[in-house]
Design a protein around this motif. Structure first.
Motif: not given
Lengths: 465, 305
Positions: B102, B108, B224-225, B287
């Motif tokens: 991320d 991850k 992930a963002q 996040h």
């Protein structure tokens, strides 16, 4: 304009910041992601990586490079010379002021357009005709100095007159062209003006009853020569020349044109021959030697003819009265009759690499050895510029007429041109580079360069911090 | 809030890559849970007597202690402690795509370790058995289900040894994850942590097998963002697929809208698929706080019990 425009190629360096700003931001190492399946496949094109970044910084750097290149190429400003309007200078040789006839001519010219009188001397001082002629100016101005004086005037005199009238000795045949790009109007006034610009250059007797007349045609554009063969009747004192030329008068052994009776020249004896005997394996050498000899004879106006004869084994001794030089291009020895002929200069081939091109025989002062083949393949340096012609001049120094003309070496192209047209003499070129004055921008460019450098560094620092 | 901040600050590789770090993180996460959610013992019918309670309307009449009524002439309900231990199996996707980072540098797989560690800690503290199955196409790394502190440490150690590589094991290879099918007498909960990047539905094939045994299956989908919104700086980048090694050159700014739409459609399809298989599905954004994972876990656990 640029004094060294070749440096403008350095502008290619502009590609460096262009490349940096196009590719600098790209990631050389791919970004690893879990999956690329959702990224549009249409973006998979290499050119899409090109993205211009920081345009203004790029522009600044490019300008910096440009200024640097301009500095290298010596950018200058063409400064037009200041010309004082409505001013005319009459320029004369200072020694002429001592001659009443010439002073009268000068007076007439000054009255014609109220010109200022200047003399060819250091600083080109203006003088009054009524003043008594200074005695210190006693040396006459050489004809060739007129042009250099004018160049000096352009470089040193400010402001310049609008028009310059130059009173010059009417020796046109020596001028070789007076046209040039001057920042002012130049009028050449030959004195005495009655002399024609057509003059006799050489008159040569040709047995049994003809003359070879070389006539020069002089003008501001240059001087050229033309040769005419005319029949000479026994006891004749005047001959007509073709082409509307003035009558050629003969006075005992001297000849002159009717329009220039004071220019009498001595008629020359019949031209001699330069004979080249050559073996088949020297045929190419013969070609080059013949061309060089013809060019030399033409350029020096020697009136010598060049003849090439193949060696067939039965060579007889030529009449030594008409043959000055014999070139024997063969491995075979020179026939004994040639070697014993009095006053016949002989050149035979004998290879001696590393030696000068010509070596005089220790036993026979009239015998020379040619030490190298004359083909460009065997000795390329021989044909660079006019080296061979210079060497031939050195060999033929015994000829009295050899140095009466300019010794300016000929370029190969001129050599070829001359050898191709042996009956016409060369023209002296009248091309002169235009005379300009320049104002250097050197310090300005340095200042700009420094400023750009400081701004670029500051900008870069701000960007990174 | 302070605890949440502490937890977030611990989501760093140097913490997540050690057993002690994982244990610490787990304790913090569990400590931040609302009290009452993590009861492991409840009252009910059993062998171990606990108390008498007054009968309340609605209580099952069969639960009345008639002998007590005879003695006191009052209605009482006899209660006993009921053991509620379950078997929790963690199925971890150990394919290369779990190495995705991320924007904050967190991989991850590290995020997955943090979740598993917290859940394992919670489960062990409640007496549950925990087992681990890390799966990719090269190996299946497993820790057999056990309980206890010692086992927890071994579990965490094995968890740290997992190196994501390759792809998810293809169902076409004929290898089935038989160990997942070993049904114990405990009630079983299977928690699958994956990014669900599959080529031919092999992940859901496995999950389908598991749900067929009436197990409680929870899918924790890790995203992930930057994976969700393609939040990369301006410019054109080369992206390389960690699993297939395919490289594409993309200008994230230009394709962001399209990408997000694609991802949203993909997530909706995944969610629908999970719904069809009657699995609990939860999308975890790397996040966001870890406690959401625990809450979902505990709710699922209560459903089993």
């Amino acid at each position: 304009m640029f004094l060294y425009p070749a440096y403008l190629w350095a502008l290619g360096a502009l590609l460096i910041p262009l490349g940096i700003h196009l590719w600098n931001k790209r990631q050389h190492k791919p970004l690893a992601v879990g999956s690329v399946r959702w990224m549009p496949a249409s973006e998979n094109r290499r050119l899409n990586r090109l993205q211009f970044s920081e345009f203004w910084l790029w522009l600044l750097r490019s300008v910096f490079l440009c200024v640097g290149v301009l500095l290298l190429a010596e950018l200058v400003r063409v400064a037009p010379p200041k010309v004082m309007p409505q001013t005319t200078w009459l320029m004369v040789d200072p020694t002429w002021l001592a001659h009443p006839e010439k002073r009268q001519q000068i007076e007439q010219l000054l009255a014609k357009d109220s010109a200022e009188l200047h003399i060819f001397s250091a600083g080109f001082p203006q003088i009054k005709l009524k003043e008594s002629p200074p005695e210190r100016w006693t040396k006459a101005t050489a004809v060739a100095d007129y042009l250099s004086y004018l160049r000096e005037m352009v470089a040193t005199q400010k402001p310049l007159p609008r028009k310059v009238r130059v009173l010059v000795q009417n020796d046109w045949q020596y001028f070789g062209g007076l046209l040039s790009s001057w920042p002012f109007e130049v009028e050449w006034l030959p004195y005495p003006d009655k002399q024609d610009r057509v003059f006799l250059e050489r008159v040569e007797k040709r047995p049994p009853d003809s003359l070879l007349v070389s006539v020069g045609f002089a003008s501001e554009k240059g001087t050229s020569y033309q040769k005419y063969a005319v029949a000479l009747r026994k006891g004749a004192t005047s001959l007509s020349l073709p082409g509307g030329l003035p009558t050629l008068n003969i006075d005992s052994n001297r000849a002159y044109l009717a329009t220039a009776p004071h220019q009498k020249i001595t008629m020359q004896p019949p031209a001699k021959e330069w004979l080249i005997y050559y073996a088949p394996e020297f045929a190419v050498d013969q070609t080059y030697l013949s061309a060089a000899l013809r060019a030399l004879a033409t350029y020096a106006s020697l009136g010598v003819s060049v003849r090439s004869l193949p060696i067939n084994g039965g060579e007889s001794l030529p009449p030594t009265a008409s043959v000055a030089w014999v070139f024997w291009l063969s491995e075979a020895p020179l026939p004994a009759s040639f070697a014993q002929a009095p006053a016949l200069r002989r050149v035979t081939y004998q290879a001696q690499l590393g030696q000068p091109l010509w070596i005089r025989s220790a036993t026979d002062p009239l015998h020379f050895n040619l030490t190298h083949r004359l083909q460009p393949q065997s000795l390329p340096a021989l044909w660079e510029g006019a080296y061979l012609v210079g060497q031939l001049m050195g060999l033929l120094m015994d000829e009295k007429d050899i140095w009466h003309r300019s010794q300016t070496p000929l370029h190969l192209s001129q050599l070829q041109q001359l050898s191709g047209t042996p009956t016409t003499s060369g023209k002296t070129a009248a091309a002169e580079a235009p005379i300009q004055s320049y104002q250097s921008l050197h310090w300005w460019l340095w200042g700009i360069l420094m400023c750009l450098f400081v701004v670029e560094r500051w900008w870069n620092f701000i960007r990174k911090s | 809030m302070t605890k949440n901040a502490d937890i977030q600050s611990l989501l760093k590789p140097e913490v997540l890559n050690t057993v002690e770090g994982l244990a610490l993180l787990s304790r913090l996460v569990i400590g931040a849970l609302p009290s009452g959610l993590n009861r492991s013992v409840r009252n009910g019918q059993g062998m171990e007597f606990k108390q008498y309670r007054s009968y309340q309307p609605g209580d099952d009449l069969r639960l009345l202690d008639w002998k007590m009524y005879a003695r006191s002439d009052r209605f009482y309900v006899k209660e006993a402690e009921v053991e509620t231990h379950i078997l929790v199996k963690f199925v971890l996707d150990a394919s290369a795509s779990m190495r995705h980072q991320d924007n904050n540098g967190l991989e991850k797989i590290a995020f997955a370790r943090a979740i598993i560690a917290a859940l394992a800690y919670l489960a062990v503290s409640q007496g549950d058995h925990i087992g681990l199955y890390a799966i990719n196409d090269r190996e299946v790394r497993q820790v057999a289900p056990q309980t206890g502190t010692f086992h927890l440490h071994r579990f965490l150690y094995e968890l740290l040894q997992i190196q994501p590589t390759g792809q998810w094991q293809s169902t076409r290879s004929g290898q089935r994850h038989t160990m997942l099918g070993e049904q114990k007498h405990y009630k079983e909960m299977v928690i699958c942590l994956s990014d669900l990047y599959e080529e031919n539905g092999e992940i859901f094939d496995l999950l389908k097998n598991i749900t067929a045994r009436k197990n409680e299956v929870m899918v924790f989908h890790l995203m992930a963002q930057n994976e969700l919104d393609l939040s990369y700086p301006a410019g054109v980048f080369s992206f390389q697929d960690l699993e297939t090694q395919a490289v594409v050159q993309v200008n994230p700014t230009a394709v962001r809208a399209t990408y997000q739409a694609n991802v949203a459609a993909y997530l909706a399809a995944i969610q629908q698929q999970a719904l069809d298989l009657e699995m609990s599905y939860a999308l975890f954004k790397m996040h966001e706080p870890l406690q959401d994972a625990l809450t979902k876990f505990l709710l699922g656990r209560q459903r089993i019990l």
